[in-house]
Design an enzyme around this catalytic site. Structure first.
Site, PDB file in Angstrom:
ATOM      1  N   SER A 184      -1.495  -1.111   2.191  1.00 51.48           N
ATOM      2  CA  SER A 184      -0.255  -1.812   2.513  1.00 51.48           C
ATOM      3  C   SER A 184      -0.490  -2.986   3.466  1.00 51.48           C
ATOM      4  O   SER A 184      -1.478  -3.018   4.211  1.00 51.48           O
ATOM      5  CB  SER A 184       0.743  -0.838   3.148  1.00 51.48           C
ATOM      6  OG  SER A 184       0.943   0.268   2.307  1.00 51.48           O
TER       7      SER A 184
HETATM    8  N1  SAM Z   1      -1.563   4.643   2.903  1.00 49.70           N
HETATM    9  C1  SAM Z   1      -2.511   3.963   2.058  1.00 49.70           C
HETATM   10  C2  SAM Z   1      -3.509   3.177   2.833  1.00 49.70           C
HETATM   11  O1  SAM Z   1      -3.429   3.124   4.069  1.00 49.70           O
HETATM   12  O2  SAM Z   1      -4.415   2.635   2.185  1.00 49.70           O
HETATM   13  C3  SAM Z   1      -1.851   3.112   1.008  1.00 49.70           C
HETATM   14  C4  SAM Z   1      -1.222   3.933  -0.018  1.00 49.70           C
HETATM   15  S1  SAM Z   1      -0.911   3.220  -1.589  1.00 49.70           S
HETATM   16  C5  SAM Z   1       0.340   2.050  -1.220  1.00 49.70           C
HETATM   17  C6  SAM Z   1      -0.054   4.633  -2.279  1.00 49.70           C
HETATM   18  C7  SAM Z   1      -0.953   5.810  -2.563  1.00 49.70           C
HETATM   19  O3  SAM Z   1      -0.144   6.916  -2.929  1.00 49.70           O
HETATM   20  C8  SAM Z   1      -1.908   5.598  -3.727  1.00 49.70           C
HETATM   21  O4  SAM Z   1      -3.230   5.808  -3.310  1.00 49.70           O
HETATM   22  C9  SAM Z   1      -1.472   6.633  -4.758  1.00 49.70           C
HETATM   23  O5  SAM Z   1      -2.526   7.154  -5.535  1.00 49.70           O
HETATM   24  C10 SAM Z   1      -0.861   7.686  -3.860  1.00 49.70           C
HETATM   25  N2  SAM Z   1       0.054   8.619  -4.504  1.00 49.70           N
HETATM   26  C11 SAM Z   1       0.996   8.378  -5.456  1.00 49.70           C
HETATM   27  N3  SAM Z   1       1.648   9.506  -5.768  1.00 49.70           N
HETATM   28  C12 SAM Z   1       1.103  10.491  -4.998  1.00 49.70           C
HETATM   29  C13 SAM Z   1       1.357  11.882  -4.869  1.00 49.70           C
HETATM   30  N4  SAM Z   1       2.303  12.510  -5.579  1.00 49.70           N
HETATM   31  N5  SAM Z   1       0.618  12.586  -3.983  1.00 49.70           N
HETATM   32  C14 SAM Z   1      -0.345  11.981  -3.253  1.00 49.70           C
HETATM   33  N6  SAM Z   1      -0.629  10.665  -3.336  1.00 49.70           N
HETATM   34  C15 SAM Z   1       0.088   9.930  -4.193  1.00 49.70           C
END
Ligand code: SAM
Length: 217
Positions: free
Chosen positions: A62
């Site tokens: 993000s």
């Molecule tokens: N917080 C992260 C960082 O600091 O890099 C950025 C996160 S990215 C915007 C969103 C993440 O949520 C992705 O890696 C995606 O694979 C994960 N995601 C989506 N659905 C999910 C779920 N049900 N459980 C766990 N992770 C999930």
């Protein structure tokens, strides 16, 4: 200061403080965590720019301001147990680890879970535990949490997350349509969980049991 520290300091001043984030501990954490180690090697030069970046598997790290803003909303004092849903690169978890006692973070994609765990371990963020799981279900074994942060957008607030909060807990997550969402802060007020709508955002979709079902569209 090395070149990356200079850029990080500028990022905090120009992108975060200037937009109104004032919590000293949050600003210090954003100054301390080396974001360039959380992005793919070929993007290191862009690590401190004012936007999200791709991290592989179709996911993103993000924008720094959004990380700081969401972290600020949790109002952490230092001893809390925090759950993050959506580990991605591990960057947000590293920020949280400097502001809380223990951080659990869940990532659905095995490759990202393994890579972020390695990065966090190599950099010494020892109070972060990465779980490869569907975080839309929370992480029951270690509940309750003082704070939960979701970094992928949900169609509506997942019930298990509210159930896994302490009564004084805070939940921050993006809720809305696939293209655009609002950041919501949930807290208990008058005996029930209430959302406060904070900021328009655009996150990748939350998948899993309480996320978007047709997420490959
Ligand atoms: N917080 C992260 C960082 O600091 O890099 C950025 C996160 S990215 C915007 C969103 C993440 O949520 C992705 O890696 C995606 O694979 C994960 N995601 C989506 N659905 C999910 C779920 N049900 N459980 C766990 N992770 C999930």
């Amino acid at each position: 200061m090395d070149e990356f520290e200079i850029r990080r300091d500028r990022m905090v001043t120009e992108q975060i403080q200037r937009r109104g984030i004032t919590k000293t501990a949050v600003l210090e954490a954003m100054r301390a965590v080396p974001r360039h180690f959380f992005v793919p090697r070929e993007l290191r030069e862009n690590a401190y720019s004012d936007n999200p970046l791709p991290i592989g598997s179709g996911q993103t790290i993000s924008q720094p301001y959004i990380v700081a803003y969401m972290t600020s909303l949790l109002d952490l004092k230092g001893n809390e147990k925090v759950l993050e849903v959506g580990t991605g690169s591990g960057y947000q978890a590293a920020i949280l680890s400097l502001l809380a006692g223990q951080v659990h973070t869940t990532e659905l994609i095995p490759d990202l879970a393994a890579r972020s765990a390695e990065t966090l371990r190599d950099l010494g963020y020892d109070n972060v535990i990465v779980h490869q799981s569907d975080g839309s279900l929370g992480w029951e074994p270690c509940a309750p949490y003082d704070a939960i942060l979701v970094t992928a957008s949900a169609p509506k607030v997942p019930a298990p997350l509210l159930e896994q909060l302490t009564p004084e807990g805070r939940l921050v997550l993006p809720v809305g349509s696939r293209g655009m969402q609002w950041l919501e802060l949930w807290q208990q007020k008058n005996g029930g969980w209430q959302p406060e709508v904070m900021l328009p955002v655009a996150f990748v979709p939350l998948r899993g049991a309480h996320g978007w079902s047709n997420w490959e569209d």
